[in-house]
Structure formats: C-alpha cells, structure tokens
Design a protein around this motif. Structure first.
Motif, PDB file in Angstrom:
ATOM      1  N   MET A   5       0.845  -1.151   0.000  1.00 26.83           N
ATOM      2  CA  MET A   5       0.000   0.000   0.000  1.00 26.83           C
ATOM      3  C   MET A   5       0.901   1.228   0.000  1.00 26.83           C
ATOM      4  SD  MET A   5      -3.103   1.242   2.499  1.00 26.83           S
ATOM      5  CE  MET A   5      -2.527   0.389   3.893  1.00 26.83           C
ATOM      6  N   ARG A   6       0.475   2.246  -0.752  1.00 25.67           N
ATOM      7  CA  ARG A   6       1.243   3.480  -0.790  1.00 25.67           C
ATOM      8  C   ARG A   6       0.306   4.659  -1.041  1.00 25.67           C
ATOM      9  NH1 ARG A   6       3.019   0.165  -4.651  1.00 25.67           N
ATOM     10  NH2 ARG A   6       2.064   0.389  -6.671  1.00 25.67           N
ATOM     11  N   THR A   7       0.707   5.806  -0.551  1.00 31.65           N
ATOM     12  CA  THR A   7      -0.005   7.047  -0.838  1.00 31.65           C
ATOM     13  C   THR A   7       0.925   7.939  -1.625  1.00 31.65           C
ATOM     14  OG1 THR A   7       0.701   8.060   1.231  1.00 31.65           O
ATOM     15  CG2 THR A   7      -1.428   6.940   1.243  1.00 31.65           C
ATOM     16  N   LEU A   8       0.358   8.742  -2.496  1.00 29.32           N
ATOM     17  CA  LEU A   8       1.163   9.645  -3.289  1.00 29.32           C
ATOM     18  C   LEU A   8       0.318  10.812  -3.747  1.00 29.32           C
ATOM     19  CD1 LEU A   8       1.224   8.312  -6.836  1.00 29.32           C
ATOM     20  CD2 LEU A   8       0.987   6.643  -5.030  1.00 29.32           C
ATOM     21  N   GLY A   9       0.978  11.915  -4.000  1.00 31.97           N
ATOM     22  CA  GLY A   9       0.285  13.050  -4.586  1.00 31.97           C
ATOM     23  C   GLY A   9       0.098  12.780  -6.069  1.00 31.97           C
ATOM     24  N   CYS A  10      -1.032  13.152  -6.591  1.00 35.40           N
ATOM     25  CA  CYS A  10      -1.264  13.000  -8.028  1.00 35.40           C
ATOM     26  C   CYS A  10      -1.970  14.262  -8.516  1.00 35.40           C
ATOM     27  CB  CYS A  10      -2.049  11.728  -8.336  1.00 35.40           C
ATOM     28  SG  CYS A  10      -3.595  11.546  -7.460  1.00 35.40           S
ATOM     29  N   ALA A  11      -2.052  14.444  -9.797  1.00 34.14           N
ATOM     30  CA  ALA A  11      -2.603  15.670 -10.371  1.00 34.14           C
ATOM     31  C   ALA A  11      -4.020  15.948  -9.878  1.00 34.14           C
ATOM     32  CB  ALA A  11      -2.575  15.582 -11.898  1.00 34.14           C
ATOM     33  N   GLU A  12      -4.800  14.892  -9.625  1.00 37.26           N
ATOM     34  CA  GLU A  12      -6.194  15.067  -9.224  1.00 37.26           C
ATOM     35  C   GLU A  12      -6.367  15.279  -7.726  1.00 37.26           C
ATOM     36  OE1 GLU A  12      -5.573  12.377 -12.657  1.00 37.26           O
ATOM     37  OE2 GLU A  12      -4.991  12.209 -10.566  1.00 37.26           O
ATOM     38  N   GLY A  13      -5.370  15.010  -6.941  1.00 36.87           N
ATOM     39  CA  GLY A  13      -5.488  15.141  -5.490  1.00 36.87           C
ATOM     40  C   GLY A  13      -4.514  14.221  -4.780  1.00 36.87           C
ATOM     41  N   ILE A  14      -5.044  13.335  -3.978  1.00 36.26           N
ATOM     42  CA  ILE A  14      -4.230  12.387  -3.224  1.00 36.26           C
ATOM     43  C   ILE A  14      -4.631  10.981  -3.638  1.00 36.26           C
ATOM     44  CG2 ILE A  14      -3.675  11.530  -0.920  1.00 36.26           C
ATOM     45  CD1 ILE A  14      -4.400  14.395   0.059  1.00 36.26           C
ATOM     46  N   CYS A  15      -3.653  10.133  -3.908  1.00 35.65           N
ATOM     47  CA  CYS A  15      -3.931   8.772  -4.367  1.00 35.65           C
ATOM     48  C   CYS A  15      -3.469   7.758  -3.328  1.00 35.65           C
ATOM     49  CB  CYS A  15      -3.224   8.502  -5.685  1.00 35.65           C
ATOM     50  SG  CYS A  15      -3.886   9.496  -7.030  1.00 35.65           S
ATOM     51  N   LEU A  16      -4.261   6.741  -3.177  1.00 32.91           N
ATOM     52  CA  LEU A  16      -3.937   5.583  -2.339  1.00 32.91           C
ATOM     53  C   LEU A  16      -3.950   4.387  -3.257  1.00 32.91           C
ATOM     54  CD1 LEU A  16      -3.704   4.052   0.427  1.00 32.91           C
ATOM     55  CD2 LEU A  16      -6.193   3.980   0.412  1.00 32.91           C
ATOM     56  N   GLU A  17      -2.858   3.631  -3.287  1.00 31.60           N
ATOM     57  CA  GLU A  17      -2.771   2.440  -4.131  1.00 31.60           C
ATOM     58  C   GLU A  17      -2.534   1.207  -3.281  1.00 31.60           C
ATOM     59  OE1 GLU A  17      -0.959   4.178  -8.296  1.00 31.60           O
ATOM     60  OE2 GLU A  17       0.338   3.024  -6.997  1.00 31.60           O
ATOM     61  N   VAL A  18      -3.252   0.163  -3.622  1.00 31.08           N
ATOM     62  CA  VAL A  18      -3.057  -1.148  -3.013  1.00 31.08           C
ATOM     63  C   VAL A  18      -2.831  -2.112  -4.169  1.00 31.08           C
ATOM     64  CG1 VAL A  18      -4.084  -2.965  -1.612  1.00 31.08           C
ATOM     65  CG2 VAL A  18      -4.569  -0.573  -1.077  1.00 31.08           C
ATOM     66  N   GLU A  19      -1.792  -2.926  -4.040  1.00 28.68           N
ATOM     67  CA  GLU A  19      -1.420  -3.823  -5.128  1.00 28.68           C
ATOM     68  C   GLU A  19      -1.111  -5.205  -4.566  1.00 28.68           C
ATOM     69  OE1 GLU A  19       2.110  -3.878  -8.473  1.00 28.68           O
ATOM     70  OE2 GLU A  19       1.488  -1.981  -7.594  1.00 28.68           O
ATOM     71  N   ASP A  20      -1.507  -6.231  -5.312  1.00 30.55           N
ATOM     72  CA  ASP A  20      -1.164  -7.587  -4.906  1.00 30.55           C
ATOM     73  C   ASP A  20      -0.431  -8.280  -6.045  1.00 30.55           C
ATOM     74  OD1 ASP A  20      -3.007  -8.634  -6.761  1.00 30.55           O
ATOM     75  OD2 ASP A  20      -4.550  -8.962  -5.268  1.00 30.55           O
ATOM     76  N   ASN A  21      -0.013  -9.501  -5.805  1.00 38.23           N
ATOM     77  CA  ASN A  21       0.691 -10.248  -6.855  1.00 38.23           C
ATOM     78  C   ASN A  21      -0.055 -11.528  -7.204  1.00 38.23           C
ATOM     79  OD1 ASN A  21       1.192 -11.719  -4.581  1.00 38.23           O
ATOM     80  ND2 ASN A  21       3.410 -11.711  -4.763  1.00 38.23           N
ATOM     81  N   GLY A  22      -1.370 -11.501  -7.025  1.00 37.53           N
ATOM     82  CA  GLY A  22      -2.207 -12.661  -7.341  1.00 37.53           C
ATOM     83  C   GLY A  22      -2.456 -12.789  -8.833  1.00 37.53           C
ATOM     84  N   PRO A  23      -3.524 -13.487  -9.194  1.00 36.79           N
ATOM     85  CA  PRO A  23      -3.803 -13.714 -10.617  1.00 36.79           C
ATOM     86  C   PRO A  23      -4.288 -12.472 -11.350  1.00 36.79           C
ATOM     87  CG  PRO A  23      -5.539 -14.645  -9.263  1.00 36.79           C
ATOM     88  CD  PRO A  23      -4.467 -14.180  -8.330  1.00 36.79           C
TER      89      PRO A  23
END
Length: 86
Positions: free
Chosen positions: A1-19
């Motif tokens: 999980m990570r948060t980052l600034g993006c052009a539209e506002g604030i982004c939260l990303e969650v990523e997995d390595n499943g199928p």
C-alpha cells in the motif's frame, strides 16, 4: 500500500501479486457478487464495498494491472483538500 500526490489530489494504491483481473472483466468486477475465478474462495463483495466507501469520500476507484504484469492495482483518487481561508 502506498499514498502519493497526483494531479487530481491524493492517491492511495493497493497492489497484490495474485492472478489479477483481465482488463475486459475489471468494470464488472466492482459489481456485488461478481467473481471471475470461482474456484477460489470469496463472495465477490470486496471491490464493491471499496467502491461504495470511496464514493462516500468523493474518491474515484480505478483498477489496473500490477507491477511487472502481475496482480491487481487498485487506485483510489481523493480530491485535493479545499484550501482553508484565514
């Protein structure tokens, strides 16, 4: 999980390595009880719940391929906070 600034506002990303979820099936995957792989456990509610909570906070949810073509990346984009006046 990570948060980052993006052009539209604030982004939260969650990523997995499943199928992952194939691109043509991603839009349907946010519907309640939608399940792509039925041999795996689950009810098909997870992404639908995330979508509903995101909407409460005026966030947009997007699904994409994870790093190196594996898994799923879910990005929530929250609007930039309004500037407070002094």
């Amino acid at each position: 999980m990570r948060t980052l600034g993006c052009a539209e506002g604030i982004c939260l990303e969650v990523e997995d390595n499943g199928p992952g979820i194939p691109a043509p099936a991603r839009e349907a995957a946010i519907n309640r009880f939608a399940r792509g792989e039925t041999s795996m456990p689950g009810t098909g509610l997870g992404l639908a719940i995330v979508q509903e909570i995101a909407a409460l906070f005026e966030a947009q949810m997007s699904l994409s391929e994870g790093a190196e073509g594996r898994g799923l990346r879910v990005r929530l984009t929250f609007p930039a906070p309004a500037a407070e006046s002094a």
